[in-house]
Design a protein around this motif. Structure first.
Motif, PDB file in Angstrom:
ATOM      1  N   VAL A 155     144.363  90.495  -1.144  1.00  0.00           N
ATOM      2  CA  VAL A 155     143.179  89.649  -1.043  1.00  0.00           C
ATOM      3  C   VAL A 155     143.475  88.323  -1.730  1.00  0.00           C
ATOM      4  O   VAL A 155     143.699  88.282  -2.931  1.00  0.00           O
ATOM      5  N   ARG A 156     143.413  87.244  -0.946  1.00  0.00           N
ATOM      6  CA  ARG A 156     143.704  85.938  -1.553  1.00  0.00           C
ATOM      7  C   ARG A 156     142.445  85.128  -1.812  1.00  0.00           C
ATOM      8  O   ARG A 156     142.351  84.391  -2.763  1.00  0.00           O
ATOM      9  N   ARG A 157     141.499  85.231  -0.878  1.00  0.00           N
ATOM     10  CA  ARG A 157     140.267  84.459  -1.110  1.00  0.00           C
ATOM     11  C   ARG A 157     139.046  85.362  -0.950  1.00  0.00           C
ATOM     12  O   ARG A 157     138.853  85.984   0.093  1.00  0.00           O
ATOM     13  N   ILE A 158     138.248  85.382  -2.018  1.00  0.00           N
ATOM     14  CA  ILE A 158     136.978  86.113  -1.947  1.00  0.00           C
ATOM     15  C   ILE A 158     135.857  85.079  -1.970  1.00  0.00           C
ATOM     16  O   ILE A 158     135.855  84.151  -2.790  1.00  0.00           O
ATOM     17  N   LEU A 206     134.710  78.654   6.660  1.00  0.00           N
ATOM     18  CA  LEU A 206     135.388  79.071   5.426  1.00  0.00           C
ATOM     19  C   LEU A 206     135.910  80.486   5.639  1.00  0.00           C
ATOM     20  O   LEU A 206     135.119  81.409   5.861  1.00  0.00           O
ATOM     21  N   ALA A 207     137.216  80.637   5.590  1.00  0.00           N
ATOM     22  CA  ALA A 207     137.805  81.959   5.823  1.00  0.00           C
ATOM     23  C   ALA A 207     137.764  82.777   4.533  1.00  0.00           C
ATOM     24  O   ALA A 207     137.787  82.228   3.439  1.00  0.00           O
ATOM     25  N   PHE A 208     137.690  84.084   4.702  1.00  0.00           N
ATOM     26  CA  PHE A 208     137.703  84.962   3.519  1.00  0.00           C
ATOM     27  C   PHE A 208     138.540  86.194   3.808  1.00  0.00           C
ATOM     28  O   PHE A 208     138.692  86.610   4.957  1.00  0.00           O
ATOM     29  N   ASP A 209     139.053  86.763   2.731  1.00  0.00           N
ATOM     30  CA  ASP A 209     139.674  88.092   2.831  1.00  0.00           C
ATOM     31  C   ASP A 209     138.684  89.159   2.395  1.00  0.00           C
ATOM     32  O   ASP A 209     138.692  90.272   2.890  1.00  0.00           O
ATOM     33  N   GLY A 210     137.860  88.805   1.414  1.00  0.00           N
ATOM     34  CA  GLY A 210     136.793  89.701   0.970  1.00  0.00           C
ATOM     35  C   GLY A 210     135.514  88.893   0.846  1.00  0.00           C
ATOM     36  O   GLY A 210     135.551  87.695   0.547  1.00  0.00           O
ATOM     37  N   LEU A 211     134.374  89.557   1.099  1.00  0.00           N
ATOM     38  CA  LEU A 211     133.090  88.841   1.082  1.00  0.00           C
ATOM     39  C   LEU A 211     132.052  89.668   0.324  1.00  0.00           C
ATOM     40  O   LEU A 211     131.929  90.878   0.555  1.00  0.00           O
ATOM     41  N   VAL A 212     131.324  88.993  -0.570  1.00  0.00           N
ATOM     42  CA  VAL A 212     130.172  89.621  -1.229  1.00  0.00           C
ATOM     43  C   VAL A 212     128.925  88.836  -0.819  1.00  0.00           C
ATOM     44  O   VAL A 212     128.863  87.619  -1.026  1.00  0.00           O
ATOM     45  N   ILE A 213     127.977  89.529  -0.233  1.00  0.00           N
ATOM     46  CA  ILE A 213     126.728  88.877   0.183  1.00  0.00           C
ATOM     47  C   ILE A 213     125.660  89.195  -0.865  1.00  0.00           C
ATOM     48  O   ILE A 213     125.333  90.358  -1.106  1.00  0.00           O
TER      49      ILE A 213
END
Ligand code: FAD
Ligand code: APR
Length: 412
Positions: A1-4, A103-110
Motif C-alpha cells: 500500500v503506497r497511498r491511503i 486521486l488514486a488510492f491503494d487503500g481508502l477510509v470513508i
C-alpha cells in the motif's frame, strides 16, 4: 500500500490517520475534508460554544502522535469535497475549482459522517432557522442568541435538541421544545428515562410540547412564528432543528458500494476490498447485538477509525484479515450527554430492551444507575450523575454477562 486516502477530516478520519501512522504506515497519506477547518471536536458545539464560554480555539482535536497534527505528515485537502468513487480504477474524484480531479488510492477510509435533516416543508431562505452540526452552524446560532431578544423554538427532542434547549435556558432564553413522539430521547434511553428528562427540562423552565409536529415556519426575512400541527402558534426569534441526521453517502451513488442508511460494511468495517468505513457513516453487523448497527457517537468514531486503520494495513493483500475475533469490530457503544447539571452516560444499546431496572440511587433524586435487559443478557447501562458504575457494567456487557450476573453485581 503506497497511498491511503481518508475522506472526511473529522473525528473518525483523524483517528484513522493517526492509527495508520502509529502502526508504522510510511506511505503517502491524504486526508480530504469539505469543511475548511482542521479536525475539530463537535460535542462542545451544543454545549460550551453555544453557551458562549468556549471559542473555536478550544476545539481542535488533539493528536497524541509525536509532533502533533503536523507530525502525522498528512497531505491535507481541506475545503475539498469528494464527489465520486471509481472502484475499477481505484480513484476518487475531488471537486477542485469546479474541475474534477482524480486521486488514486491503494487503500481508502470513508469517514464522511452525517448531515442534519432539514425540517420537511420548512423554507430554507428564512434567517435564524438553523440545524447544528458544524462549527459554523454553532457560531451562527450563537450570533442570533447574542443579538436578538429571545424566544427559541427547538424542533426535535433528541440529544441535539435537548442539549440546545438546556444551553439556551442557561443563557436565560425562553425555550419551547417540540418533539413529535410522546417522549423525548425515548428511542435511545427508553420511555422512563425519556419522561424523566422531559421533567428535568420543564423544571428548568422549558415549555416541552410532546406528540406534536411543526406545520409551518413563517416570517418575512427572518423567522417570526412556528405553527404546530395542533394549531398552536409560537412566536420565535430563532428556530433550531434537531430531527436527526442522514449519513453522507450521496457522493458514492453509482460506485457499487452498498449503501443502506450508511455504508454497509462487513464485521471488520470493510465495505469492499481495501475500502473501509468508520464513524457515523458506517453500518456493520454487530455480533454482540445480533443486528446491523450505525452508531452516531463520539466514542464509536474514535474506536472504529482506529480499528479500520489496523484492518486496512493488516489486509493490504486484499482481505480484511483472517476472520479472527480480533479482526471483528464489536464494541460496546458509549455516549454521554450534558444537560443542565445532569450528565447522562449510556453504554450498550438500550433501544428495544425488554426491561429497565434502577439498581443504584433513584430517578426521584435524578442521580441513579439503571440496567437494561434484552432476553437474559445485560444490554445497556445508563447513569445519571453516577459515572463510576458505568465502567463496571460496560465491562460486563463486553464480557456478555447475563442479566442475573448483572443484578448480582448490583446487589453485591
Ligand atoms: P463527522 O464528525 O460528521 O465528520 C465527517 C466529516 O466529513 C465532516 O467534516 C464532513 O463535512 C466531511 N465530509 C462529508 N462528506 C464529504 C465529502 N464528500 N468529501 C469530503 N468531506 C466530506 N457524541 C457523544 O457521544 N456525546 C456528545 O455529547 C455529543 N455531542 C454532539 C454535539 C453536536 C452538536 C454534534 C453535531 C455531535 C455530537 N456528538 C456527540 C456526536 C459526535 O460528534 C459524532 O458522532 C462524531 O462527530 C462523528 O464523527 P465522524 O468523523 O464519523 O463524522
Ligand atoms: N418534529 C419534531 N420532532 C421530530 C421531527 C419533527 N418533524 N422529526 C423527528 N423528530 C424527533 C425524533 O422523534 C427524535 O426524538 O427528533 C428527534 C431526533 O433525535 P436524534 O435522531 O437523536 O437526532 P438529533 O438529536 O438531531 O442528533 C443527531 O447528532 O450528537 C449526535 O448523537 C447525536 O446521533 C445524534 C445526532
Amino acid at each position: 500500500v503506497r497511498r491511503i486516502v481518508v475522506v472526511g477530516a473529522s473525528l473518525a478520519g483523524l483517528r484513522a490517520a493517526e492509527e495508520l501512522r502509529g502502526q508504522g504506515f510510511d506511505g503517502e497519506l491524504v486526508v480530504v475534508g469539505d469543511e475548511p477547518h482542521r479536525p475539530y471536536d463537535r460535542p462542545p458545539l451544543s454545549k460550551q460554544v453555544l453557551a458562549g464560554t468556549w471559542d473555536a480555539d478550544h476545539l481542535p482535536l488533539a493528536v497524541a502522535h509525536e509532533g502533533g497534527l503536523d507530525g502525522l505528515d498528512v497531505d491535507w485537502r481541506l475545503g475539498t469535497r469528494a464527489t465520486g468513487l471509481d472502484l475499477a480504477t481505484r480513484t476518487i474524484t475531488l471537486a477542485d475549482d469546479d474541475v474534477g480531479v482524480e486521486l488514486a488510492f491503494d487503500g481508502l477510509v470513508i469517514a464522511t459522517g452525517a448531515s442534519p435533516r432539514w425540517l420537511p416543508g420548512c423554507r430554507t431562505d428564512l434567517a435564524a432557522v438553523h440545524t447544528l452540526r458544524t462549527l459554523d452552524d454553532s457560531l451562527a446560532i450563537r450570533a442570533v442568541l447574542d443579538t436578538t431578544p429571545q424566544r427559541v423554538v427547538v424542533v426535535g427532542g433528541g440529544f441535539i435538541g435537548a442539549e440546545v434547549a438546556a444551553t439556551c435556558r442557561s443563557r436565560g432564553v425562553d425555550v419551547t421544545l417540540v418533539e413529535m413522539l410522546p417522549v423525548p430521547m425515548g428511542v435511545a434511553v427508553g420511555d422512563e428515562v425519556g419522561t424523566l428528562m422531559a421533567d428535568i427540562h420543564r423544571d428548568h423552565g422549558v415549555d416541552v410540547r410532546l406528540g406534536v409536529g411543526v406545520e409551518r415556519v413563517d416570517g418575512s426575512d427572518r423567522v417570526e412564528r412556528v405553527r404546530l400541527t395542533d394549531g398552536t402558534v409560537l412566536s420565535a426569534a430563532l428556530v433550531v432543528i434537531g430531527i436527526g441526521v442522514v449519513p453522507n453517502t450521496a457522493w458514492l451513488d453509482g460506485s457499487g458500494l452498498t449503501v443502506d442508511d450508511g455504508i454497509v460494511c462487513d464485521a471488520t468495517g470493510q465495505a469492499t476490498s481495501g475500502v473501509f468505513a468508520a464513524g457515523d457513516v458506517a453500518r456493520w453487523p454487530s455480533r454482540r447485538y445480533g443486528r446491523s448497527l450505525r452508531i452516531e457517537h463520539w466514542d464509536n468514531a474514535i474506536a472504529m477509525g482506529e480499528h479500520v486503520a489496523q484492518r486496512l494495513l493488516a489486509g493490504s493483500g486484499g482481505s480484511a484479515g483472517s476472520g479472527d475475533d480480533g479482526d471483528v469490530y464489536d464494541p460496546v457503544p458509549w455516549f454521554w450527554s450534558d444537560q443542565y447539571d445532569r450528565k447522562v452516560q449510556l453504554a450498550g444499546v438500550a433501544a428495544g430492551a425488554d426491561e429497565m431496572q434502577v439498581v443504584e440511587g433513584s430517578m426521584d433524586e435524578r442521580r441513579f444507575v439503571a440496567l437494561y435487559r434484552q432476553g437474559d443478557r445485560l444490554a445497556a447501562v445508563l447513569a445519571m450523575n453516577r459515572p463510576r458504575p458505568v465502567v463496571t457494567y460496560r465491562r460486563q456487557i463486553q464480557a456478555g454477562a447475563s442479566w442475573s450476573d448483572a443484578l448480582a453485581t448490583a446487589s453485591g
